[in-house]
Design an enzyme around this catalytic site. Structure first.
Site, PDB file in Angstrom:
ATOM      1  N   ASN A 163       0.808  -1.221   0.000  1.00  0.00           N
ATOM      2  CA  ASN A 163       0.000   0.000   0.000  1.00  0.00           C
ATOM      3  C   ASN A 163       0.841   1.271   0.000  1.00  0.00           C
ATOM      4  OD1 ASN A 163       0.989   0.036   2.594  1.00  0.00           O
ATOM      5  ND2 ASN A 163      -1.005   0.129   3.626  1.00  0.00           N
TER       6      ASN A 163
ATOM      7  N   THR B 123       8.248 -12.284  15.037  1.00  0.00           N
ATOM      8  CA  THR B 123       9.492 -11.745  15.574  1.00  0.00           C
ATOM      9  C   THR B 123       9.862 -12.472  16.854  1.00  0.00           C
ATOM     10  OG1 THR B 123      10.454  -9.801  16.663  1.00  0.00           O
ATOM     11  CG2 THR B 123       8.067  -9.907  16.584  1.00  0.00           C
TER      12      THR B 123
ATOM     13  N   LYS C  61       2.179  -8.339  17.092  1.00  0.00           N
ATOM     14  CA  LYS C  61       2.607  -9.601  16.490  1.00  0.00           C
ATOM     15  C   LYS C  61       2.118 -10.795  17.308  1.00  0.00           C
ATOM     16  CE  LYS C  61       5.159  -9.345  13.252  1.00  0.00           C
ATOM     17  NZ  LYS C  61       4.886  -9.188  11.805  1.00  0.00           N
TER      18      LYS C  61
ATOM     19  N   TYR D 271       4.295  -2.668  19.178  1.00  0.00           N
ATOM     20  CA  TYR D 271       4.523  -3.413  17.926  1.00  0.00           C
ATOM     21  C   TYR D 271       4.606  -4.909  18.205  1.00  0.00           C
ATOM     22  CZ  TYR D 271       7.483  -5.958  14.696  1.00  0.00           C
ATOM     23  OH  TYR D 271       8.010  -6.940  13.893  1.00  0.00           O
ATOM     24  N   HIS D 272       5.464  -5.297  19.163  1.00  0.00           N
ATOM     25  CA  HIS D 272       5.618  -6.716  19.461  1.00  0.00           C
ATOM     26  C   HIS D 272       4.307  -7.317  19.971  1.00  0.00           C
ATOM     27  CE1 HIS D 272       9.971  -5.470  19.629  1.00  0.00           C
ATOM     28  NE2 HIS D 272      10.055  -6.587  18.916  1.00  0.00           N
TER      29      HIS D 272
ATOM     30  N   ARG E 123      14.548   2.219  26.058  1.00  0.00           N
ATOM     31  CA  ARG E 123      13.599   1.121  26.180  1.00  0.00           C
ATOM     32  C   ARG E 123      13.493   0.650  27.626  1.00  0.00           C
ATOM     33  NH1 ARG E 123      13.788  -2.482  20.721  1.00  0.00           N
ATOM     34  NH2 ARG E 123      14.336  -0.797  19.259  1.00  0.00           N
TER      35      ARG E 123
ATOM     36  N   SER F  22       6.991  -4.081  23.333  1.00  0.00           N
ATOM     37  CA  SER F  22       6.507  -2.829  22.735  1.00  0.00           C
ATOM     38  C   SER F  22       5.105  -3.082  22.192  1.00  0.00           C
ATOM     39  CB  SER F  22       7.418  -2.368  21.597  1.00  0.00           C
ATOM     40  OG  SER F  22       7.248  -3.201  20.447  1.00  0.00           O
TER      41      SER F  22
END
Length: 393
Positions: free
Chosen positions: A32, A144, A185, A181-182, A323, A179
């Site tokens: 996209n 991941t 997943k 993001y993780h 982090r 995170s």
């Protein structure tokens, strides 16, 4: 085999598409264009110039004589996705089409929400499309190793046999992602495993380590076929960033004490792992997990490896860790499934790093040094982005 690569314009998606095409598969790519929009938003970009998707596809046909079909579609557009699947009729779908950066997901509320909606909803749409159109399509999803976190036990390949109070069961390995993001997943993995149980889907979840390198045999054939090389603190992966810092004469910035350990893999092994997964599909109803990583290094070990390989002077410095993570921890993982299918891993070597140094030297004038400074703080919770050079700011 007909293989559709979702996110086929990305760092790994594009080399994967060419790699599969070069080995005789009929390949399509779907994207996209969102990854390129992130560059504009962040005021950063690929160190190596990259061509448009149309130019890449045309160049591949000129160089190889092979065609790659190209589709511009968003996975969050279910109708568009269904139309592509009907037209291309894949045997396998390789799913890279997600927002892939942990720091991006931690910028602020808006970016966390975007990451989870884009990733989770897109994957759900893909599941439903395959569930309705053809349940024999094999989904190869790029996960991941970050899904697991830093457990104080051996990380098995996705599943764990547990005995509790005299009873034993096989369950998905417990996850402790670091995170938003993780977390997205992990949600994908759970949704896909559920789809295997209720609809009999075929899924291989590739929990991938940190990827390093920029060239494959195919990307090296023509400059127009190059894949991106990110160096900024949001999308740049750590070994690639260290190599760029060394060439620029910048200190190699290790977050915190540097004992944090990461699973790693060469980009050339990534594309081979995907080929092996596609050509050896999961059974109907099987949710199969491979740990797609070949080595492990602490951040300090990575920095020292790059410093030792660089022919000039390179300094390693430690900076505050943006982090929230354990710095001194046990880290060991099983990675036998892909080797059993024939993977012969590359290991991090001076030869690989020397080739990366040459790529960086050629394009060093494109680096924005400010973009390498870490500015996303995990401890910050806010509705607005911090002082990033986002578009319009």
């Amino acid at each position: 085999m007909r293989i559709l690569v979702l996110g086929g314009d990305g760092y790994l998606g594009w080399p994967t598409a060419m790699y599969l095409s070069a080995r005789g598969h009929d390949v399509g790519v779907l994207d996209n264009g969102l990854r390129r929009q992130y560059d504009h938003e962040l005021g950063a970009g690929s160190l190596v110039p990259i061509e448009s998707m149309a130019t890449r596809v045309r160049a591949w046909r000129e160089v190889s004589g092979k065609a790659i079909a190209s589709y511009t579609t968003d996975l969050c557009d279910a109708d568009g996705l269904y139309a592509v699947l009907r037209e291309f009729a894949p045997d396998a779908v390789v799913h890279f089409a997600e927002q892939r950066a942990a720091p991006y997901s931690m910028i602020d509320r808006k970016h966390a929400v975007h990451t989870q909606v884009n990733n989770v909803v897109g994957t759900l749409n893909l599941m439903y499309a395959i569930g309705e159109l053809d349940r024999d399509v094999h989904v190869v999803k790029l996960g991941t190793m970050g899904e697991y976190g830093q457990p104080n036990i051996e990380i098995e390949e996705g599943w764990l046999e547990v005995t509790h109070k005299g009873r034993t069961d096989r369950m998905m390995f417990p996850k402790k992602p670091g995170s938003f993001y993780h977390l997205s997943k992990v949600h994908d993995s759970h949704n896909l495993e559920f789809g295997c149980r209720i609809w009999g889907l075929r899924v291989t979840d590739l929990n991938q380590g940190v990827v390093y390198g920029q060239e494959t045999d195919e990307t090296a054939l023509d400059p127009r076929l190059a894949t991106r090389l990110d160096y900024d603190s949001v999308f740049g992966t750590v070994i690639n960033r260290f190599a760029i810092q060394a060439v620029l004469g910048e200190p190699l910035t290790v977050y915190g004490g540097g004992s944090q350990t990461r699973a790693t893999i060469d980009i050339r092994d990534t594309v081979e792992c995907i080929r092996l997964a596609c050509e050896n599909p999961a059974d109907r109803g099987e949710f199969r997990v491979f740990n797609q990583a070949t080595e492990k290094f602490s951040l300090s070990q990575m920095a020292e490896t790059v410093r030792a390989a660089y022919p000039g002077v390179a300094e390693v410095v430690h900076v505050d860790n943006p982090r929230v993570e354990i710095e001194d921890h046990y880290y060991s993982f099983v990675h036998t499934a892909l080797e059993s299918l024939g993977l012969q891993p590359h290991t991090l070597s001076d030869t690989l790093l020397t080739s990366m140094f040459k790529v960086v030297e050629e394009h060093a004038h494109r680096v924005d040094r400010e973009a390498m400074k870490p500015v996303v703080d995990w401890r910050r919770a806010a509705n607005e982005a911090p002082a990033l050079r986002l578009s319009g700011s």
